[in-house]
Design a protein around this motif. Structure first.
Motif, PDB file in Angstrom:
ATOM      1  N   ARG A 203     -25.862  13.949  24.372  1.00 14.71           N
ATOM      2  CA  ARG A 203     -25.916  13.668  22.942  1.00 14.71           C
ATOM      3  C   ARG A 203     -27.268  13.036  22.606  1.00 14.71           C
ATOM      4  NH1 ARG A 203     -20.757  14.164  21.043  1.00 14.71           N
ATOM      5  NH2 ARG A 203     -21.214  13.081  19.094  1.00 14.71           N
ATOM      6  N   CYS A 206     -29.220   9.888  15.934  1.00 11.38           N
ATOM      7  CA  CYS A 206     -29.710  10.380  14.651  1.00 11.38           C
ATOM      8  C   CYS A 206     -31.186  10.054  14.440  1.00 11.38           C
ATOM      9  CB  CYS A 206     -28.896   9.778  13.503  1.00 11.38           C
ATOM     10  SG  CYS A 206     -27.219  10.432  13.349  1.00 11.38           S
ATOM     11  N   SER A 233     -23.485  19.418   8.500  1.00 14.69           N
ATOM     12  CA  SER A 233     -22.624  18.637   9.388  1.00 14.69           C
ATOM     13  C   SER A 233     -23.347  17.402   9.917  1.00 14.69           C
ATOM     14  CB  SER A 233     -22.167  19.522  10.552  1.00 14.69           C
ATOM     15  OG  SER A 233     -21.449  18.776  11.512  1.00 14.69           O
ATOM     16  N   LEU A 234     -24.612  17.573  10.262  1.00 12.38           N
ATOM     17  CA  LEU A 234     -25.383  16.458  10.806  1.00 12.38           C
ATOM     18  C   LEU A 234     -25.657  15.400   9.741  1.00 12.38           C
ATOM     19  CD1 LEU A 234     -27.937  18.428  13.010  1.00 12.38           C
ATOM     20  CD2 LEU A 234     -25.980  17.083  13.806  1.00 12.38           C
ATOM     21  N   VAL A 237     -22.813  13.114   9.847  1.00 14.31           N
ATOM     22  CA  VAL A 237     -22.863  12.248  11.036  1.00 14.31           C
ATOM     23  C   VAL A 237     -23.821  11.087  10.808  1.00 14.31           C
ATOM     24  CG1 VAL A 237     -23.546  12.134  13.461  1.00 14.31           C
ATOM     25  CG2 VAL A 237     -22.237  14.100  12.627  1.00 14.31           C
ATOM     26  N   CYS A 238     -24.973  11.387  10.217  1.00  6.28           N
ATOM     27  CA  CYS A 238     -26.038  10.391  10.076  1.00  6.28           C
ATOM     28  C   CYS A 238     -25.996   9.655   8.745  1.00  6.28           C
ATOM     29  CB  CYS A 238     -27.402  11.063  10.241  1.00  6.28           C
ATOM     30  SG  CYS A 238     -27.647  11.847  11.850  1.00  6.28           S
ATOM     31  N   GLN A 245     -26.069   6.480  15.507  1.00  4.82           N
ATOM     32  CA  GLN A 245     -24.992   7.467  15.559  1.00  4.82           C
ATOM     33  C   GLN A 245     -25.485   8.667  16.369  1.00  4.82           C
ATOM     34  OE1 GLN A 245     -21.921   7.366  14.579  1.00  4.82           O
ATOM     35  NE2 GLN A 245     -21.925   5.440  13.452  1.00  4.82           N
ATOM     36  N   ALA A 247     -25.021  12.832  17.938  1.00  2.42           N
ATOM     37  CA  ALA A 247     -24.487  14.189  17.794  1.00  2.42           C
ATOM     38  C   ALA A 247     -24.747  14.937  19.092  1.00  2.42           C
ATOM     39  CB  ALA A 247     -25.149  14.910  16.620  1.00  2.42           C
TER      40      ALA A 247
END
Length: 334
Positions: A203, A206, A233-234, A237-238, A245, A247
């Motif tokens: 992973r 961010c 989508s990212l 996440v961020c 964070q 991904a």
């Protein structure tokens, strides 16, 4: 992921010629203290079993750990050579360098492996060799190829924080920058592309890719080489600007070592800019694009070449003979 003995045997057979060639290159100077594949056979015959057992336990608790151990070996070898210097604590620690700070992990697992080895065969096995073997089993137990790790490294006496800052490839590096960093340590374009495929597991924070996303970059637009659905989508996440964070580097199979990373690049789904430019950059060499396509179409070829390049990377400027030392604990010199 469960280890497949059948697939392991097929992978070993596939890579046999390449591995034999790599071994022969080193065995020619074994008498003068170079690396060999049987270095600890007499003094620590259970070494492989010890390392594998501890890595397996760590990955059952956290599958991501396989990627972390692979990255530690990579970041070790690119700074001072493969000498275990990344494991050292202190004011000049490579752990404090920008590419490693709040990012490099797995040190406790290496400590546990070393402690197990010291109980079984004290004073014989270097921390640098522990890293090389831990990386191998991180790959293998994630479903990746087996390859013969050459051993006999000794541990360095100093860390090199400035070297880690300047020598390690970065997420925003250009093709020419990345190529030069690999060339500087004796690795070629094939090594660069295939070892980048190690991002098929693990992973990223961010902070290392959010500049490619709308609402995060100075231009307020999504990187055109990034798939729009993945970008959306990212962004979720961020959201909130928390750079810590994470991904998955490989969208779709984060903990499985496979060739999906290269398929992602073909579909504009490489997470880091330094990954995606291997295929999408206008500056990318035709050979780089061709390798991405070849590995995306042929997982067996990727596995074979990956094992061979890992052996080659593991032979970057090792300390051997009477150089360095065998550390009792990996975080400090004796």
């Amino acid at each position: 992921m469960e280890y497949s003995a059948g697939r392991d045997r097929r992978s070993r057979l596939c890579c046999l010629l390449g591995v034999v060639a790599a071994v022969l290159l080193c065995l020619g100077t074994a008498a003068s203290g170079e690396l060999t594949d049987d270095f600890y056979d007499d003094c620590c015959p259970n070494l492989d079993r010890i390392v594998r057992a501890r890595v397996s336990a760590a990955m059952k608790a956290e599958p991501r750990m396989g990627a972390s151990l692979l990255r530690l070996h990579f970041h070790d070898c690119f700074v001072n050579g493969c000498d275990g210097s990344i494991l050292l604590d202190g004011s000049n620690s490579e752990k404090l360098a920008a590419p490693n700070l709040n990012s490099a992990r797995g040190f406790e697992v290496v400590d546990a492996i070393k402690a197990d080895i010291e109980r079984a065969c004290p004073g014989h096995v270097s921390c640098a060799d522990v890293l090389a073997l831990a990386a191998k089993y991180g790959v293998l137990l994630s479903g990746g190829p087996d390859y013969d790790v050459l051993l006999g490294r000794r541990d360095g006496l100093v860390a090199n924080q400035s070297g880690a800052d300047s020598n390690l490839p970065g997420p925003d590096d250009s093709i020419s920058d990345i190529t030069k960093r690999f060339k500087d340590v004796g690795l070629n374009t094939t090594d660069m592309v295939v070892l980048s495929g190690g991002h098929t597991i693990g992973r990223s924070r961010c902070a290392l890719f959010s500049n490619r996303l709308a609402n995060f970059s100075a231009t307020n637009s999504v990187d055109p080489t990034l798939d729009s659905a993945l970008a959306s989508s990212l962004q979720q996440v961020c959201r909130g600007g928390d750079g810590n964070q994470t991904a998955a580097l490989d969208d779709g199979s984060a903990d499985a070592f496979d060739n999906h990373y290269f398929k992602n690049l073909l579909a504009k789904k490489g997470l880091l800019s330094s990954d995606q430019i291997l295929f999408s950059s206008a500056d990318a060499a035709a050979a780089t694009k061709a390798l991405v396509q070849a590995y995306g179409a042929d997982s067996q070829r990727f596995f074979c070449d990956f094992g061979n390049s890992m052996v080659k990377m593991g032979n970057i400027a090792p300390l051997t003979g009477s150089a360095g030392q065998i550390r009792k604990k990996c975080r400090a010199v004796n």
